[in-house]
Design an enzyme around this catalytic site. Sequence first.
Site, mmCIF file in Angstrom:
data_model
loop_
_atom_site.group_PDB
_atom_site.id
_atom_site.type_symbol
_atom_site.label_atom_id
_atom_site.label_comp_id
_atom_site.label_asym_id
_atom_site.label_seq_id
_atom_site.Cartn_x
_atom_site.Cartn_y
_atom_site.Cartn_z
ATOM 1 N N LYS A 16 30.279 -66.481 -57.136
ATOM 2 C CA LYS A 16 30.251 -66.066 -55.735
ATOM 3 C C LYS A 16 31.364 -66.770 -54.963
ATOM 4 O O LYS A 16 32.064 -66.160 -54.152
ATOM 5 C CB LYS A 16 28.883 -66.384 -55.103
ATOM 6 C CG LYS A 16 27.761 -65.485 -55.622
ATOM 7 C CD LYS A 16 26.375 -65.927 -55.167
ATOM 8 C CE LYS A 16 25.291 -65.073 -55.800
ATOM 9 N NZ LYS A 16 23.910 -65.471 -55.460
ATOM 10 N N GLN B 27 20.823 -70.663 -53.209
ATOM 11 C CA GLN B 27 20.628 -70.027 -54.517
ATOM 12 C C GLN B 27 19.201 -70.269 -55.029
ATOM 13 O O GLN B 27 18.702 -71.388 -55.001
ATOM 14 C CB GLN B 27 21.659 -70.578 -55.514
ATOM 15 C CG GLN B 27 21.657 -69.908 -56.877
ATOM 16 C CD GLN B 27 22.095 -68.441 -56.853
ATOM 17 O OE1 GLN B 27 22.817 -68.009 -55.975
ATOM 18 N NE2 GLN B 27 21.642 -67.673 -57.814
ATOM 19 N N ASP C 257 21.899 -63.076 -47.431
ATOM 20 C CA ASP C 257 21.099 -62.556 -48.548
ATOM 21 C C ASP C 257 20.119 -61.484 -48.068
ATOM 22 O O ASP C 257 19.533 -60.768 -48.872
ATOM 23 C CB ASP C 257 20.279 -63.691 -49.182
ATOM 24 C CG ASP C 257 20.915 -64.257 -50.441
ATOM 25 O OD1 ASP C 257 21.513 -63.476 -51.199
ATOM 26 O OD2 ASP C 257 20.794 -65.479 -50.658
HETATM 27 N N1 GUN Z 1 18.977 -65.847 -57.425
HETATM 28 C C1 GUN Z 1 19.003 -64.693 -58.118
HETATM 29 N N2 GUN Z 1 19.482 -63.700 -57.353
HETATM 30 C C2 GUN Z 1 19.763 -64.227 -56.150
HETATM 31 C C3 GUN Z 1 20.302 -63.701 -54.939
HETATM 32 O O1 GUN Z 1 20.608 -62.510 -54.801
HETATM 33 N N3 GUN Z 1 20.457 -64.593 -53.934
HETATM 34 C C4 GUN Z 1 20.126 -65.896 -54.046
HETATM 35 N N4 GUN Z 1 20.297 -66.686 -52.993
HETATM 36 N N5 GUN Z 1 19.621 -66.421 -55.153
HETATM 37 C C5 GUN Z 1 19.461 -65.582 -56.196
#
Ligand code: GUN
Length: 287
Positions: free
Chosen positions: A54, A98, A121
């Site tokens: 990311k 995350q 998110d």
């Molecule tokens: N863990 C797995 N998928 C995601 C996501 O889309 N966002 C976040 N913050 N954590 C994740």
Amino acid sequence: MSAQIIDGKGVAARLRKDLGEEVSQFREATGVVPHLAAILVGEDPASAVYVRNKQRACEKAGIKSTLHRLDAATTQVDLLELISGLNGDDSVHGILCQLPLPSQIDETTVLDSVTPIKDVDCFHPENVGLMVQGRPRYLPCTPAGCQRLIAEAGVETSGAHAVIVGRSEIVGKPMGMMLVQKGDVANATVTYAHSRTKNLAEITRQADILVAAIGKPNFIRGEMVKPGACVIDVGINRVDEKLVGDVDFDSVVGIAGSITPVPGGVGPMTIAMLLQNTLTAAKLQAE
Ligand code: GUN
């Protein structure tokens, strides 16, 4: 006949390039550099890879990214304090915590503490509510990526039967909500299926669009798929060091009309949508 393979990696690369241009236009017009703050708690290697990907994607698109790494033993109070600081920091436009978080931390409390305008998110109940009501501030990244891939495959969603297998707050639930909305790449008839669903295969076989988001490797097999269906595989499972989806690709590829691969399908799209949300966040906060 073999299914059309939906090239998520390629579509995401195109989106990211376009987004990079939008970011530089925004920067020239306002002097503001969009900024994503990512939080990683603990040492989960998969999470570390996701966050790194990311961050790299941000940097390539001209989005500033900072990483806040916290120890696995971090208390909830410490994490809430960090988020509170980021909420109040005007140079930060998006906050991404995350998941999963270590067991001593309550995920809901933490996610609810992110100020909604920085919730790239789209996990905060305010943003989920706006999305469900058809007036989204942000779209949740993975479902938005799936929706885009369905459009790319040229699949008609209006009046189609979309079956979502999985009811997570991150993917399954919002995915169904987005496909049932009025609008483009929507207007579908949506069925949710999950671990308690009876006669699952009977239901999945009725799907014109089948979204697999259950977290079980190779769970959807060819005999569960309607010939010609569009199959979107959200799963990322590690089996013997290999990444496999929730769809048994080999048995489905000869039956489906189109299918996303793993890797190279939904995963890269999730990142592209996060960048999109971060730019939107910066724009909303520059107003
Ligand atoms: N863990 C797995 N998928 C995601 C996501 O889309 N966002 C976040 N913050 N954590 C994740």
